[in-house]
Design a protein around this motif. Structure first.
Motif, PDB file in Angstrom:
ATOM      1  N   ARG A 117       0.821  -1.210   0.000  1.00  0.00           N
ATOM      2  CA  ARG A 117       0.000   0.000   0.000  1.00  0.00           C
ATOM      3  C   ARG A 117       0.856   1.260   0.000  1.00  0.00           C
ATOM      4  NH1 ARG A 117      -4.900   0.536   0.829  1.00  0.00           N
ATOM      5  NH2 ARG A 117      -5.152  -1.386   1.982  1.00  0.00           N
ATOM      6  N   TYR A 118       1.840   1.330   0.879  1.00  0.00           N
ATOM      7  CA  TYR A 118       2.573   2.572   1.078  1.00  0.00           C
ATOM      8  C   TYR A 118       3.847   2.677   0.244  1.00  0.00           C
ATOM      9  CZ  TYR A 118      -0.774   3.022   4.789  1.00  0.00           C
ATOM     10  OH  TYR A 118      -1.943   3.095   5.478  1.00  0.00           O
ATOM     11  N   TYR A 119       4.547   1.591   0.055  1.00  0.00           N
ATOM     12  CA  TYR A 119       5.790   1.644  -0.708  1.00  0.00           C
ATOM     13  C   TYR A 119       5.532   1.554  -2.208  1.00  0.00           C
ATOM     14  CZ  TYR A 119      10.591   0.690  -2.080  1.00  0.00           C
ATOM     15  OH  TYR A 119      11.812   0.747  -2.677  1.00  0.00           O
TER      16      TYR A 119
ATOM     17  N   ILE B 215      -3.771  -5.041  -4.294  1.00  0.00           N
ATOM     18  CA  ILE B 215      -3.172  -5.850  -3.225  1.00  0.00           C
ATOM     19  C   ILE B 215      -3.866  -7.205  -3.137  1.00  0.00           C
ATOM     20  CG2 ILE B 215      -2.832  -6.022  -0.720  1.00  0.00           C
ATOM     21  CD1 ILE B 215      -2.501  -2.925  -0.758  1.00  0.00           C
ATOM     22  N   ALA B 216      -5.191  -7.208  -3.205  1.00  0.00           N
ATOM     23  CA  ALA B 216      -5.936  -8.461  -3.146  1.00  0.00           C
ATOM     24  C   ALA B 216      -5.556  -9.385  -4.300  1.00  0.00           C
ATOM     25  CB  ALA B 216      -7.438  -8.180  -3.152  1.00  0.00           C
ATOM     26  N   GLN B 217      -5.385  -8.819  -5.482  1.00  0.00           N
ATOM     27  CA  GLN B 217      -4.996  -9.631  -6.638  1.00  0.00           C
ATOM     28  C   GLN B 217      -3.616 -10.244  -6.431  1.00  0.00           C
ATOM     29  OE1 GLN B 217      -5.432  -6.803  -9.832  1.00  0.00           O
ATOM     30  NE2 GLN B 217      -7.583  -7.336 -10.164  1.00  0.00           N
ATOM     31  N   ILE B 218      -2.684  -9.462  -5.941  1.00  0.00           N
ATOM     32  CA  ILE B 218      -1.322  -9.956  -5.712  1.00  0.00           C
ATOM     33  C   ILE B 218      -1.304 -11.057  -4.655  1.00  0.00           C
ATOM     34  CG2 ILE B 218       0.952  -9.315  -4.779  1.00  0.00           C
ATOM     35  CD1 ILE B 218       0.521  -6.574  -6.191  1.00  0.00           C
ATOM     36  N   LEU B 219      -2.071 -10.845  -3.581  1.00  0.00           N
ATOM     37  CA  LEU B 219      -2.097 -11.813  -2.480  1.00  0.00           C
ATOM     38  C   LEU B 219      -3.017 -13.000  -2.753  1.00  0.00           C
ATOM     39  CD1 LEU B 219      -2.184  -9.402   0.604  1.00  0.00           C
ATOM     40  CD2 LEU B 219      -0.206 -10.580  -0.398  1.00  0.00           C
ATOM     41  N   GLY B 220      -3.857 -12.880  -3.772  1.00  0.00           N
ATOM     42  CA  GLY B 220      -4.783 -13.955  -4.090  1.00  0.00           C
ATOM     43  C   GLY B 220      -5.879 -14.110  -3.049  1.00  0.00           C
TER      44      GLY B 220
ATOM     45  N   THR C 176       7.926   7.365  18.082  1.00  0.00           N
ATOM     46  CA  THR C 176       7.948   6.817  16.732  1.00  0.00           C
ATOM     47  C   THR C 176       6.543   6.420  16.296  1.00  0.00           C
ATOM     48  OG1 THR C 176      10.200   6.021  17.106  1.00  0.00           O
ATOM     49  CG2 THR C 176       9.016   5.088  15.235  1.00  0.00           C
ATOM     50  N   ALA C 177       5.754   5.872  17.203  1.00  0.00           N
ATOM     51  CA  ALA C 177       4.377   5.516  16.884  1.00  0.00           C
ATOM     52  C   ALA C 177       3.572   6.754  16.510  1.00  0.00           C
ATOM     53  CB  ALA C 177       3.729   4.794  18.062  1.00  0.00           C
ATOM     54  N   LEU C 178       3.784   7.853  17.220  1.00  0.00           N
ATOM     55  CA  LEU C 178       3.093   9.105  16.893  1.00  0.00           C
ATOM     56  C   LEU C 178       3.483   9.582  15.501  1.00  0.00           C
ATOM     57  CD1 LEU C 178       1.291  11.484  17.627  1.00  0.00           C
ATOM     58  CD2 LEU C 178       3.288  12.533  18.724  1.00  0.00           C
ATOM     59  N   LEU C 179       4.752   9.520  15.182  1.00  0.00           N
ATOM     60  CA  LEU C 179       5.209   9.908  13.849  1.00  0.00           C
ATOM     61  C   LEU C 179       4.587   9.013  12.777  1.00  0.00           C
ATOM     62  CD1 LEU C 179       7.012  11.613  12.036  1.00  0.00           C
ATOM     63  CD2 LEU C 179       8.864  10.008  12.492  1.00  0.00           C
ATOM     64  N   MET C 180       4.534   7.728  13.042  1.00  0.00           N
ATOM     65  CA  MET C 180       3.913   6.806  12.095  1.00  0.00           C
ATOM     66  C   MET C 180       2.433   7.131  11.911  1.00  0.00           C
ATOM     67  SD  MET C 180       3.870   2.687  12.246  1.00  0.00           S
ATOM     68  CE  MET C 180       2.852   1.768  11.124  1.00  0.00           C
ATOM     69  N   ASP C 181       1.748   7.466  12.997  1.00  0.00           N
ATOM     70  CA  ASP C 181       0.334   7.832  12.905  1.00  0.00           C
ATOM     71  C   ASP C 181       0.142   9.068  12.033  1.00  0.00           C
ATOM     72  OD1 ASP C 181      -0.506   5.727  14.462  1.00  0.00           O
ATOM     73  OD2 ASP C 181      -0.549   6.900  16.314  1.00  0.00           O
ATOM     74  N   LEU C 182       1.053   9.998  12.109  1.00  0.00           N
ATOM     75  CA  LEU C 182       0.952  11.204  11.289  1.00  0.00           C
ATOM     76  C   LEU C 182       1.214  10.904   9.817  1.00  0.00           C
ATOM     77  CD1 LEU C 182       2.788  13.711  13.640  1.00  0.00           C
ATOM     78  CD2 LEU C 182       0.323  13.571  13.194  1.00  0.00           C
ATOM     79  N   LEU C 183       2.145  10.002   9.548  1.00  0.00           N
ATOM     80  CA  LEU C 183       2.518   9.694   8.169  1.00  0.00           C
ATOM     81  C   LEU C 183       1.616   8.658   7.516  1.00  0.00           C
ATOM     82  CD1 LEU C 183       6.388   9.564   8.584  1.00  0.00           C
ATOM     83  CD2 LEU C 183       5.024  11.403   7.592  1.00  0.00           C
ATOM     84  N   LEU C 184       1.152   7.685   8.302  1.00  0.00           N
ATOM     85  CA  LEU C 184       0.338   6.588   7.774  1.00  0.00           C
ATOM     86  C   LEU C 184      -0.922   6.424   8.621  1.00  0.00           C
ATOM     87  CD1 LEU C 184       3.185   3.949   7.347  1.00  0.00           C
ATOM     88  CD2 LEU C 184       2.305   5.510   5.617  1.00  0.00           C
ATOM     89  N   PRO C 185      -1.859   7.326   8.488  1.00  0.00           N
ATOM     90  CA  PRO C 185      -3.060   7.224   9.323  1.00  0.00           C
ATOM     91  C   PRO C 185      -3.835   5.936   9.032  1.00  0.00           C
ATOM     92  CG  PRO C 185      -3.363   8.846   7.586  1.00  0.00           C
ATOM     93  CD  PRO C 185      -1.931   8.402   7.533  1.00  0.00           C
ATOM     94  N   THR C 186      -4.533   5.458  10.038  1.00  0.00           N
ATOM     95  CA  THR C 186      -5.330   4.254   9.859  1.00  0.00           C
ATOM     96  C   THR C 186      -6.546   4.568   9.015  1.00  0.00           C
ATOM     97  OG1 THR C 186      -6.488   4.698  11.927  1.00  0.00           O
ATOM     98  CG2 THR C 186      -4.607   3.197  12.037  1.00  0.00           C
ATOM     99  N   ARG C 187      -7.033   3.549   8.353  1.00  0.00           N
ATOM    100  CA  ARG C 187      -8.219   3.683   7.522  1.00  0.00           C
ATOM    101  C   ARG C 187      -9.423   3.940   8.421  1.00  0.00           C
ATOM    102  NH1 ARG C 187      -9.097   1.449   2.642  1.00  0.00           N
ATOM    103  NH2 ARG C 187      -7.232   0.234   2.892  1.00  0.00           N
ATOM    104  N   GLN C 188     -10.233   4.906   8.056  1.00  0.00           N
ATOM    105  CA  GLN C 188     -11.448   5.204   8.804  1.00  0.00           C
ATOM    106  C   GLN C 188     -12.571   4.256   8.391  1.00  0.00           C
ATOM    107  OE1 GLN C 188     -11.626   7.540  11.284  1.00  0.00           O
ATOM    108  NE2 GLN C 188      -9.433   7.680  10.946  1.00  0.00           N
TER     109      GLN C 188
END
Length: 57
Positions: free
Chosen positions: A3-5, A13-18, A43-55
């Motif tokens: 998703r991110y890289y 993603i679903a197609q790749i993972l089957g 670091t977790a706070l920084l990750m939350d800012l960069l990669l927010p969870t799906r709502q």
């Protein structure tokens, strides 16, 4: 990582993972939660800012 890289969406993603799209979404959410749980708070706070969870919805 897919998703991110590689900037892929749920369908690709679903197609790749089957698997279904909902399984790909769940797997991504769980993986990010597991990663956050192992990080120090700053670091977790920084990750939350960069990669927010799906709502829900």
């Amino acid at each position: 990582m897919l998703r991110y890289y590689e900037h892929l969406g749920d369908t690709e993603i679903a197609q790749i993972l089957g698997c279904s799209i909902s399984t790909a979404q769940t797997t991504t959410t769980q993986a990010l939660q597991n990663l956050r749980a192992g990080l120090d708070p700053d670091t977790a706070l920084l990750m939350d800012l960069l990669l927010p969870t799906r709502q829900a919805g």
